[in-house]
Design a protein around this motif. Structure first.
Motif, mmCIF file in Angstrom:
data_model
loop_
_atom_site.group_PDB
_atom_site.id
_atom_site.type_symbol
_atom_site.label_atom_id
_atom_site.label_comp_id
_atom_site.label_asym_id
_atom_site.label_seq_id
_atom_site.Cartn_x
_atom_site.Cartn_y
_atom_site.Cartn_z
ATOM 1 N N VAL A 47 21.500 22.572 -25.481
ATOM 2 C CA VAL A 47 22.177 23.873 -25.533
ATOM 3 C C VAL A 47 21.232 24.948 -26.058
ATOM 4 O O VAL A 47 21.261 26.099 -25.597
ATOM 5 N N SER A 48 20.384 24.593 -27.014
ATOM 6 C CA SER A 48 19.446 25.581 -27.566
ATOM 7 C C SER A 48 18.461 26.072 -26.514
ATOM 8 O O SER A 48 18.070 27.248 -26.511
ATOM 9 N N LYS A 49 18.068 25.185 -25.592
ATOM 10 C CA LYS A 49 17.155 25.585 -24.519
ATOM 11 C C LYS A 49 17.834 26.592 -23.594
ATOM 12 O O LYS A 49 17.241 27.620 -23.223
ATOM 13 N N TYR A 50 19.070 26.299 -23.204
ATOM 14 C CA TYR A 50 19.805 27.229 -22.340
ATOM 15 C C TYR A 50 20.017 28.562 -23.050
ATOM 16 O O TYR A 50 19.919 29.632 -22.431
ATOM 17 N N THR A 51 20.308 28.503 -24.364
ATOM 18 C CA THR A 51 20.509 29.737 -25.124
ATOM 19 C C THR A 51 19.235 30.556 -25.180
ATOM 20 O O THR A 51 19.260 31.788 -25.035
ATOM 21 N N LEU A 73 10.812 31.802 -29.272
ATOM 22 C CA LEU A 73 10.672 30.980 -30.474
ATOM 23 C C LEU A 73 11.718 29.864 -30.495
ATOM 24 O O LEU A 73 11.432 28.743 -30.921
ATOM 25 N N MET A 74 12.921 30.158 -30.036
ATOM 26 C CA MET A 74 13.954 29.116 -29.963
ATOM 27 C C MET A 74 13.551 28.029 -28.977
ATOM 28 O O MET A 74 13.767 26.844 -29.230
ATOM 29 N N TYR A 75 12.983 28.431 -27.851
ATOM 30 C CA TYR A 75 12.597 27.436 -26.847
ATOM 31 C C TYR A 75 11.487 26.528 -27.369
ATOM 32 O O TYR A 75 11.491 25.316 -27.122
ATOM 33 N N THR A 76 10.531 27.104 -28.094
ATOM 34 C CA THR A 76 9.426 26.295 -28.625
ATOM 35 C C THR A 76 9.835 25.463 -29.830
ATOM 36 O O THR A 76 9.056 24.622 -30.284
ATOM 37 N N GLU A 77 11.064 25.729 -30.356
ATOM 38 C CA GLU A 77 11.581 24.990 -31.515
ATOM 39 C C GLU A 77 10.628 25.077 -32.706
ATOM 40 O O GLU A 77 10.363 24.097 -33.393
ATOM 41 N N VAL A 78 10.109 26.293 -32.902
ATOM 42 C CA VAL A 78 9.174 26.491 -34.005
ATOM 43 C C VAL A 78 9.862 26.315 -35.348
ATOM 44 O O VAL A 78 9.234 25.961 -36.348
ATOM 45 N N TRP A 79 11.194 26.521 -35.363
ATOM 46 C CA TRP A 79 11.922 26.367 -36.626
ATOM 47 C C TRP A 79 11.858 24.919 -37.116
ATOM 48 O O TRP A 79 11.773 24.677 -38.325
ATOM 49 N N ASN A 80 11.897 23.957 -36.182
ATOM 50 C CA ASN A 80 11.819 22.546 -36.587
ATOM 51 C C ASN A 80 10.468 22.218 -37.191
ATOM 52 O O ASN A 80 10.356 21.346 -38.060
#
Length: 203
Positions: free
Chosen positions: A5-9, A180-187
């Motif tokens: 879902v995060s990728k689609y978002t 940034l969400m797509y790259t999941e930099v937060w993780n």
């Protein structure tokens, strides 16, 4: 292929950001006070044609990325071979094209249009994209290429001193937050910050 879902978002945010900047630029083109009504409509229609061409090119680029991904899975990751065929295609396509637009069949060897893909900056950029196609999914490659074009758009707006409104800033924020969400930099930042907090304090 299914994504989280995060990728689609993230893709939705990037698309929304690009749409916002494009729509606000359209309003500026349509409301240009220096043009009369007839000329303004003609400029706006040409602008719409350009947007349609860019959209079509982006969709075809995404489809080509899926096709390349399939080829790499079937025949192996050979980015240099793919780059060779791409450069050859462009070199032969300009053989019958005049760089200055005049009539003729042969393009002079000194023309800048003959070997655009062999210039160092262009060659490095195209080679980087083909290497990226061998290491990442087609969606990632499309996102990177789209982000690069968006950065070029923002640079052109600033360089030519076109109006850059709050809506443009909002669209830009959507694009970069989505990326940034797509790259999941937060993780990746989570464990890094945890280690930084646990480091021993100097006495």
């Amino acid at each position: 292929r299914r994504y989280s879902v995060s990728k689609y978002t993230s893709i939705a945010l990037v698309s929304l950001g690009i749409f916002t900047c494009t729509f606000m630029s359209a309003k500026q083109v349509a409301s240009d006070s220096s043009l009369n009504k007839e000329d303004g409509l003609q400029v706006f229609l040409w602008w719409l044609l350009g947007i349609a061409a860019l959209t079509f090119a982006l969709l075809m680029s995404a489809r080509m990325g899926i096709f390349q991904e399939t080829l790499y899975k079937q025949f192996g990751k050979h980015s240099k071979e793919a780059l060779f065929y791409n450069v050859s295609h462009h070199v032969f396509s300009v053989v019958f094209y005049w760089a200055d637009g005049t009539a003729g069949l042969w393009c002079p060897p000194s023309s800048p249009a003959v070997f655009p893909y062999l210039r160092p900056p262009r060659y490095v950029c195209i080679r980087g994209v083909f290497i990226l196609t061998t290491e990442c999914t087609s969606l990632t490659v499309t996102l990177v290429v789209t982000l690069r074009k968006f950065v070029s758009l923002i640079f052109s707006i600033l360089y030519f001193r076109n109006p850059f409104t709050a809506w443009h800033w909002l669209g830009t924020a959507f694009v970069f937050v989505g990326t940034l969400m797509y790259t999941e930099v937060w993780n990746s930042l989570g464990p890094f910050l945890a280690r930084w907090r646990k480091r021993p304090k100097a006495e």
